[in-house]
Design a protein around this motif. Structure first.
Motif, PDB file in Angstrom:
ATOM      1  N   PHE A  46     -65.411   5.737 -95.092  1.00 20.35           N
ATOM      2  CA  PHE A  46     -64.014   6.118 -95.276  1.00 20.35           C
ATOM      3  C   PHE A  46     -63.214   4.953 -95.853  1.00 20.35           C
ATOM      4  CE2 PHE A  46     -65.472   9.333 -92.323  1.00 20.35           C
ATOM      5  CZ  PHE A  46     -64.825  10.469 -92.765  1.00 20.35           C
ATOM      6  N   HIS A  47     -63.475   3.749 -95.366  1.00 18.92           N
ATOM      7  CA  HIS A  47     -62.808   2.572 -95.934  1.00 18.92           C
ATOM      8  C   HIS A  47     -63.055   2.512 -97.439  1.00 18.92           C
ATOM      9  CE1 HIS A  47     -62.562  -0.053 -92.032  1.00 18.92           C
ATOM     10  NE2 HIS A  47     -62.409   1.221 -91.759  1.00 18.92           N
ATOM     11  N   ARG A  48     -64.311   2.665 -97.803  1.00 22.98           N
ATOM     12  CA  ARG A  48     -64.684   2.535 -99.220  1.00 22.98           C
ATOM     13  C   ARG A  48     -64.028   3.618-100.070  1.00 22.98           C
ATOM     14  NH1 ARG A  48     -70.560   0.925-101.500  1.00 22.98           N
ATOM     15  NH2 ARG A  48     -70.064   0.965-103.732  1.00 22.98           N
ATOM     16  N   ILE A 183     -60.187  14.190 -88.473  1.00 18.48           N
ATOM     17  CA  ILE A 183     -61.437  14.043 -89.206  1.00 18.48           C
ATOM     18  C   ILE A 183     -62.525  14.632 -88.325  1.00 18.48           C
ATOM     19  CG2 ILE A 183     -63.049  12.447 -90.297  1.00 18.48           C
ATOM     20  CD1 ILE A 183     -60.732  10.485 -90.611  1.00 18.48           C
ATOM     21  N   PRO A 184     -63.226  15.662 -88.776  1.00 18.94           N
ATOM     22  CA  PRO A 184     -64.217  16.314 -87.912  1.00 18.94           C
ATOM     23  C   PRO A 184     -65.337  15.372 -87.522  1.00 18.94           C
ATOM     24  CG  PRO A 184     -64.395  17.093 -90.178  1.00 18.94           C
ATOM     25  CD  PRO A 184     -63.145  16.279 -90.109  1.00 18.94           C
ATOM     26  N   ASP A 185     -65.904  15.605 -86.336  1.00 23.08           N
ATOM     27  CA  ASP A 185     -67.018  14.781 -85.894  1.00 23.08           C
ATOM     28  C   ASP A 185     -68.176  15.668 -85.465  1.00 23.08           C
ATOM     29  OD1 ASP A 185     -66.171  15.830 -83.494  1.00 23.08           O
ATOM     30  OD2 ASP A 185     -65.547  13.932 -82.629  1.00 23.08           O
ATOM     31  N   PRO A 192     -69.509  12.168 -92.261  1.00 18.22           N
ATOM     32  CA  PRO A 192     -69.339  11.198 -93.344  1.00 18.22           C
ATOM     33  C   PRO A 192     -68.427  11.684 -94.455  1.00 18.22           C
ATOM     34  CG  PRO A 192     -71.640  11.304 -92.689  1.00 18.22           C
ATOM     35  CD  PRO A 192     -70.931  12.421 -91.966  1.00 18.22           C
ATOM     36  N   ALA A 193     -67.813  10.727 -95.124  1.00 19.74           N
ATOM     37  CA  ALA A 193     -66.838  11.038 -96.168  1.00 19.74           C
ATOM     38  C   ALA A 193     -67.433  11.902 -97.274  1.00 19.74           C
ATOM     39  CB  ALA A 193     -66.285   9.742 -96.759  1.00 19.74           C
ATOM     40  N   LEU A 194     -68.715  11.698 -97.610  1.00 24.90           N
ATOM     41  CA  LEU A 194     -69.341  12.445 -98.697  1.00 24.90           C
ATOM     42  C   LEU A 194     -69.350  13.945 -98.450  1.00 24.90           C
ATOM     43  CD1 LEU A 194     -72.463  10.221 -99.513  1.00 24.90           C
ATOM     44  CD2 LEU A 194     -70.442  10.557-100.944  1.00 24.90           C
ATOM     45  N   GLU A 195     -69.273  14.356 -97.182  1.00 27.36           N
ATOM     46  CA  GLU A 195     -69.392  15.772 -96.852  1.00 27.36           C
ATOM     47  C   GLU A 195     -68.045  16.493 -96.737  1.00 27.36           C
ATOM     48  OE1 GLU A 195     -72.164  16.761 -93.697  1.00 27.36           O
ATOM     49  OE2 GLU A 195     -72.960  14.726 -93.779  1.00 27.36           O
ATOM     50  N   LEU A 196     -66.955  15.768 -96.836  1.00 27.38           N
ATOM     51  CA  LEU A 196     -65.642  16.370 -96.626  1.00 27.38           C
ATOM     52  C   LEU A 196     -65.008  16.748 -97.953  1.00 27.38           C
ATOM     53  CD1 LEU A 196     -64.231  14.031 -93.835  1.00 27.38           C
ATOM     54  CD2 LEU A 196     -65.388  16.232 -93.582  1.00 27.38           C
TER      55      LEU A 196
END
Length: 468
Positions: A46-48, A183-185, A192-196
């Motif tokens: 998420f930072h990236r 942010i779902p967990d 992960p960010a790639l999946e959102l």
């Protein structure tokens, strides 16, 4: 100098505050470098996404105190602003070692002040006792201010401010209860960010919160980096002569010593747990990193001399991985040809015969290891000290390292020739699958302070080129 974003405990909103600050800085067009304390993979994604710069992990167990200091200095040398997101509560360290590797430990190592995030949803005047305790517990940790999170109303905020006023602790941010910031967990933390798919609007909202919820007149100077000294370098990566490719101890003709060694890196929604420092080390030591997708690509990249299968969530994509039979067969064929292969956690699971998911459905995998990875409710978590049982792809016999386990799967069959003995508290005394050309383990490793590990991997990759 930059701030460390800490919490009085887990779940108080450190990541929300960190992302709001990062998003606001980026919206202002400012370059900012982020860091994450501990062995986390998901928060740095998420930072990236926000900063467009790789987030760096600061973990003195997996690396060293010196490496933490050098990493921070090196990666803040060309940016105006930086911040560090902490882990758990401020003083929560590695089990059995006091506050070692805690957020407070990292703050002391780097000489950085702390911004304490407090979940105010169930307190009013008691906040004064909590903040006073965190400020006075360790005289070597400087509390620069607090962020009041999950404030319920104007009246609630008045009570909190009144309680804190005698302490003279600056209130640098106030965030109201935000049901829309979610942010779902799932079983290993945040998705992960790639999946959102809706991450961009969320980041826009976080940037708005960052702009409107913080006292930037006092906060911005605290996030500014100090000008680095002229000789600032990350010693473990790029200054020691023995790390240059021509000094690696494998037999190559002189004209070959400057060639890059192509390494296939599995990178997609199923495999994305990588420490950026590991990838940087490989590149610095002479690897050409070629990213490919076990989910979507039908074959391995042409001409690669090594495979790196990182961790991730193969269990969430097991059906799709199973459907991509050509990719599975390509990996199996390459490993049967003895291509050097490093597989961590999710990568280990991919090399099994099958993955049994949370719905108890079986999915065929690469079929290299004679075992099945079965998902379950039990979480295996913690730092591990490992000792190599024999000479292998990454380690010489007897070599010792620290790693980290974090998974909810187990294997149905234990290896006859395990990689490691585990000397720290662990579920079993041995771990990992060993073949002369294969390292497959649940243990995640950070190579920052131990460049000899990727060096040995590349040595074996170079020999594979010679043989083939």
């Amino acid at each position: 100098m930059p701030l460390v974003i800490a919490g009085d405990r887990s779940g108080v909103g450190k990541t929300t505050v960190t992302l709001a600050l990062l998003s606001c800085l980026r919206r202002r067009g400012l370059a900012v470098q982020s860091f994450k304390v501990g062995p986390d993979y998901i928060d740095p994604m998420f930072h990236r996404y926000v900063t467009r710069r790789p987030c760096r992990n600061l973990d003195s167990v997996l690396t060293s105190e010196g490496y933490v200091q050098q990493c921070f200095s090196y990666h803040t040398r060309d940016v105006a602003y930086a911040l560090v997101e902490g882990v758990m509560g401020l003083f929560d360290g590695a089990a059995g070692r006091g506050d070692y590797a805690s957020t407070a430990h990292v703050a002391r190592l780097l000489g950085l002040p702390v911004l304490l995030v407090v979940d105010c949803s169930r307190m009013s005047h008691s906040i004064a006792a909590l903040v006073h305790g965190y400020r006075s517990f360790d005289a070597h940790v400087h509390l620069a201010g607090v962020v009041l999170n999950r404030v319920g109303s104007d009246r609630h905020l008045e009570l909190l401010k009144s309680a804190l006023e005698p302490l003279n602790v600056p209130i640098l941010g106030v965030l109201r209860r935000q049901d829309s910031i979610t942010i779902p967990d799932r079983h290993l933390g945040l998705v992960p960010a790639l999946e959102l798919e809706n991450l961009a609007p969320l980041v826009d909202h976080l940037a708005y919160l960052g702009e409107t919820s913080f006292d930037w007149s006092r906060l911005l100077p605290l996030l500014a980096t100090n000008p680095p000294s002229a000789g600032t370098q990350l010693l473990e990566i790029d200054t020691r002569p023995e790390t240059r490719l021509e000094n690696l101890p494998f037999e190559l003709n002189t004209q070959h010593s400057t060639l890059k060694i192509p390494i296939a890196i599995a990178q997609d929604a199923a495999f994305n747990f990588y420490y950026q420092d590991n990838l940087d080390l490989l590149a610095t030591l002479g690897a050409e990193l070629i990213f490919w997708s076990p989910l979507n690509d039908s074959e391995l990249p042409k001409g690669v001399q090594g495979l790196y299968l990182g961790g991730g969530f193969p269990e969430m994509f097991a059906a799709q991985l199973a459907e991509n039979e050509t990719a599975r067969n390509a990996v199996k064929a390459a490993i049967q040809l003895q291509i050097p292969t490093y597989a961590e956690c999710g990568g280990l699971m991919y090399l099994c015969q099958q993955i049994v998911d949370f719905e108890e459905q079986s999915h065929s995998m690469a079929g290299i290891l004679p075992t099945t990875a079965v998902m379950g409710k039990h979480l295996t978590l913690g730092y591990r000290q490992v000792a190599a049982l024999q000479d292998g792809l990454m380690f010489a016999r007897g070599a010792i390292a620290w790693g980290h386990e974090f998974h909810r799967s187990h294997l149905t069959k234990e290896p006859q020739r395990p990689l490691f003995t585990l000397s720290s508290p662990a579920p079993s005394p041995t771990e990992g699958w060993h073949l002369p050309h294969l390292h497959a383990s649940y243990i995640h490793l950070h190579w920052g302070a131990t460049p000899e590990i990727p060096k040995q991997f590349l040595c074996n990759c170079a020999r594979f080129c010679i043989k083939n």
